[in-house]
Design a protein around this motif. Structure first.
Motif, PDB file in Angstrom:
ATOM      1  N   ALA A  70      -8.828   2.241  -7.322  1.00 25.28           N
ATOM      2  CA  ALA A  70      -9.569   1.226  -6.499  1.00 25.28           C
ATOM      3  C   ALA A  70      -8.836   0.748  -5.493  1.00 25.28           C
ATOM      4  N   TYR A  71      -7.583   0.880  -5.471  1.00 29.37           N
ATOM      5  CA  TYR A  71      -6.739   0.397  -4.211  1.00 29.37           C
ATOM      6  C   TYR A  71      -6.799   1.612  -2.934  1.00 29.37           C
ATOM      7  N   SER A  72      -7.179   2.747  -3.361  1.00 33.34           N
ATOM      8  CA  SER A  72      -7.297   3.774  -2.352  1.00 33.34           C
ATOM      9  C   SER A  72      -8.510   3.521  -1.202  1.00 33.34           C
ATOM     10  N   ASP A  73      -8.423   4.279  -0.182  1.00 36.59           N
ATOM     11  CA  ASP A  73      -9.416   4.647   0.292  1.00 36.59           C
ATOM     12  C   ASP A  73     -10.744   5.655   0.018  1.00 36.59           C
TER      13      ASP A  73
END
Ligand SMILES: Nc1ncnc2c1ncn2[C@@H]1O[C@H](COP(=O)(O)OP(=O)(O)OP(=O)(O)O)[C@@H](O)[C@H]1O
Ligand SMILES: [Mg+2]
Lengths: 174, 229
Positions: B209-212
């Protein structure tokens, strides 16, 4: 969420107006769903009828917003009981996602597609919550984390099901 | 425009087809999560993409800081390791720091290997340790730090050379939720500030969820949703 108990809990800090109570509630618990005034006053009149709060004075120029409410001893006991009773663990057995997967398989559509689409939607929401967490205070973090852990559980189920889709297809078609 | 582009990658280990016609595109500065079940080929994809492992078939192209297109899959070992040293940074689950060196020396090491003077290298290293909030362990050896501190030191080491791509394979795999999230926050914040892209292999949705955006690998095939067409 039991709004009545939440309002009672807030009143333990001292008597307040209905308007005050709404603001305090929204600030702490209303991130996504602030209370309507109607909800506040109908809840307060129920608490009043059950003897859990009393009116603690009315200011000049009446109208319902002018009343102050105070928690009673019975109200305190009620909050205590609420806090010490665990919430019923929610097993979520009526799962729409499961039904969609089975119906996709039965109708010869792609169940993997259903699962992948859902996975992408879940991750998009998880990203939003993660960003909100980064910008927020500890209260925001804890509230977002609660949602994130639940969404993560869904996602794990989606993955597990994706890995067993062939096996499930065989059983469903039998 | 893509920074890194892999097409038609296949890689077998004996009878195991780890990758079969996999592809992925990474743009400058984006954080891409590579997800998928255990054994699906995520690490193999990352190794091929980073020029650590030559694929059996397929190509990997990289646009270097001069803007010229370079084909990793056509380079010899020396050229590839030079490219890795100058343009890429790596963070793995554990075991990447030199145990005999202090944390400060570990972070300074890549700069020293590029010929920087000790004093300058250690100054830059100290800055990075501070940015990752672990300047307190500068003089300790990796064995004397906690898992979370060690990972932050490893991230500092990966970022100190100003890489264009960070490859991270389960960087939070050995950490608890709180430390894992802190590490992800620091890694993605630092990468965004420096403009580095991150290729993040993880099976944890909260980490992804920290990704784009995400790329899913299944049975050696990658599904790069955005670039599927
Ligand atoms: N060096 C190797 N020698 C032999 N087989 C290998 C080697 N590396 C990977 N494999 C095999 O290739 C397949 C893909 O492995 P890979 O490590 O890429 O999976 P992964 O998706 O990273 O899994 P995990 O989530 O467990 O790390 C697996 O079946 C693995 O056993
Ligand atoms: Mg792996």
């Amino acid at each position: 969420m039991s709004i009545g108990h939440a309002l009672l809990g807030l009143l333990e800090g001292g008597p307040r107006h209905g308007y005050d109570l709404k603001r305090a509630y929204d600030e702490r618990f209303g991130q996504d769903r602030p209370l309507h005034y109607g909800q506040v006053y109908s809840t307060l009149s129920r608490l009043l009828k059950n003897g859990l709060v009393t009116e603690a004075g009315v200011e000049a120029g009446d109208g319902p917003e002018r009343k102050r409410y105070a928690i009673t001893d019975a109200g305190v006991t009620d909050v205590e009981r609420w806090l010490s009773t665990p919430e019923k663990p929610e097993p979520y057995l009526q799962n729409t996602l499961y039904a969609k997967v089975v119906l996709a398989l039965l109708s010869g559509r792609s169940a993997t597609e259903v699962l992948d689409t859902q996975r992408a939607a879940h991750l998009t929401t998880m990203r939003e919550l993660t960003r909100r967490k980064a910008d927020g205070d500890l209260a925001d973090q804890l509230i977002c984390d609660f949602a994130l852990f639940h969404l993560e559980a869904d996602l794990r189920w989606l993955e597990l099901t994706a890995a067993r889709v062939d096996q499930l297809a065989a059983e469903v078609m039998r | 425009m893509s920074l890194l582009r892999a097409e038609g990658l296949s890689k077998s280990f004996g009878k195991t087809h780890a990758l079969e016609d996999a592809g992925i595109t990474i743009r400058a500065g984006e954080v891409v999560a590579v997800m998928g079940p255990s054994g699906s080929g995520k690490s193999t994809l990352l190794h091929c993409l980073a020029g650590i492992l030559p694929p059996d078939r397929g190509t990997v192209h990289y646009r270097d800081h001069f803007g010229s297109d370079r084909e990793l899959t056509a380079m010899n070992d020396g050229e590839r390791s030079e490219l890795r040293r100058t343009e890429f940074g790596f963070v793995f689950q554990f075991g990447q720091l030199v145990p005999e060196l202090t944390c400060l020396e570990n972070v300074a090491l890549p700069l020293r290997l590029s010929g920087m003077k000790r004093k300058n290298a250690e100054r830059a290293a100290r800055d990075w340790l501070a940015r990752l909030e672990v300047d307190g362990v500068a003089d300790q050896r990796p064995g004397e730090t906690s898992g979370g501190q060690g990972q932050r030191v490893a991230i500092a080491r990966a970022l100190v050379t100003g890489p264009k791509v960070i490859f991270a394979d389960e960087p939070t795999g050995a950490l608890d939720s709180l430390n894992g999230e802190r590490v992800m926050h620091l890694l993605t914040t630092a990468a965004r500030e420096t403009g580095a892209a991150v290729v993040l292999v993880t099976h944890e949705p909260r980490v992804a969820a920290y990704s784009d955006r995400e790329v899913v690998v299944r049975d050696g095939r990658s599904r790069d949703v955005e670039f599927a067409r």
